[in-house]
Design an enzyme around this catalytic site. Sequence first.
Site, mmCIF file in Angstrom:
data_model
loop_
_atom_site.group_PDB
_atom_site.id
_atom_site.type_symbol
_atom_site.label_atom_id
_atom_site.label_comp_id
_atom_site.label_asym_id
_atom_site.label_seq_id
_atom_site.Cartn_x
_atom_site.Cartn_y
_atom_site.Cartn_z
ATOM 1 N N HIS A 1 29.870 38.124 48.445
ATOM 2 C CA HIS A 1 29.249 39.398 48.580
ATOM 3 C C HIS A 1 28.498 39.293 50.029
ATOM 4 O O HIS A 1 28.702 38.296 50.824
ATOM 5 C CB HIS A 1 27.778 39.083 47.535
ATOM 6 N N GLU B 1 26.931 32.269 40.941
ATOM 7 C CA GLU B 1 26.715 31.211 42.005
ATOM 8 C C GLU B 1 26.235 30.161 41.101
ATOM 9 O O GLU B 1 25.734 30.093 39.983
ATOM 10 C CB GLU B 1 25.483 31.636 42.892
#
Length: 195
Positions: free
Chosen positions: A8, A84
């Site tokens: 990201h 994550e």
Amino acid sequence: MLIGLIRHGLTDWNAEGKIQGQSDIPLNDEGRKQADMLGERLLHEPYHWDYCITSGLSRAEETGKIIAAKLAIPLLEPDQRIRERAYGQVEGMTALEREAKWGKEWNLLELGQEKDEQLQLRGLAFMEDLSTRYQGSNVLVISHGGFLAQLYTALYKDKYTERLGNLSLTIIEKNEQEWKPLLYNCTRHILQNQR
């Protein structure tokens, strides 16, 4: 089948050196610009992308929305398996704060962080499912640095250990039973725009 694995774009916590983990921190303006740069790059490269999927955390989801809109491809439902690593008590802390509280070996302590093996297992399960469900398609996957690093370890052992940059692009190709790396941790789209 090609998979484009993307970290990201930049967040304020990235810029401050804080561990984000599963804390839902949004992109900042620089992160949005980075996503736009990668989308623009992908428009002009020879690969054709069919779908985009994200982890569901807002920084990955917004990165995916920007890129999918630029390429005019569908954004699939988010997949929790590519979130994550959960970092437990360490989330929101800088390296100095972590070391001041727990010492240089903080990562060896039980502070609620998800284990490497757990990340690798969920990463491999995601890849297997994706390659079955979208066989013959090319899919962009927007995920996170810690997660992607563990996925690369699961796929390639210690061949790729370089720290992953925000909005880096890695492309891997499915050949029978293995994933062949074609491009690793490339941020050319950002570097070209910094000159």
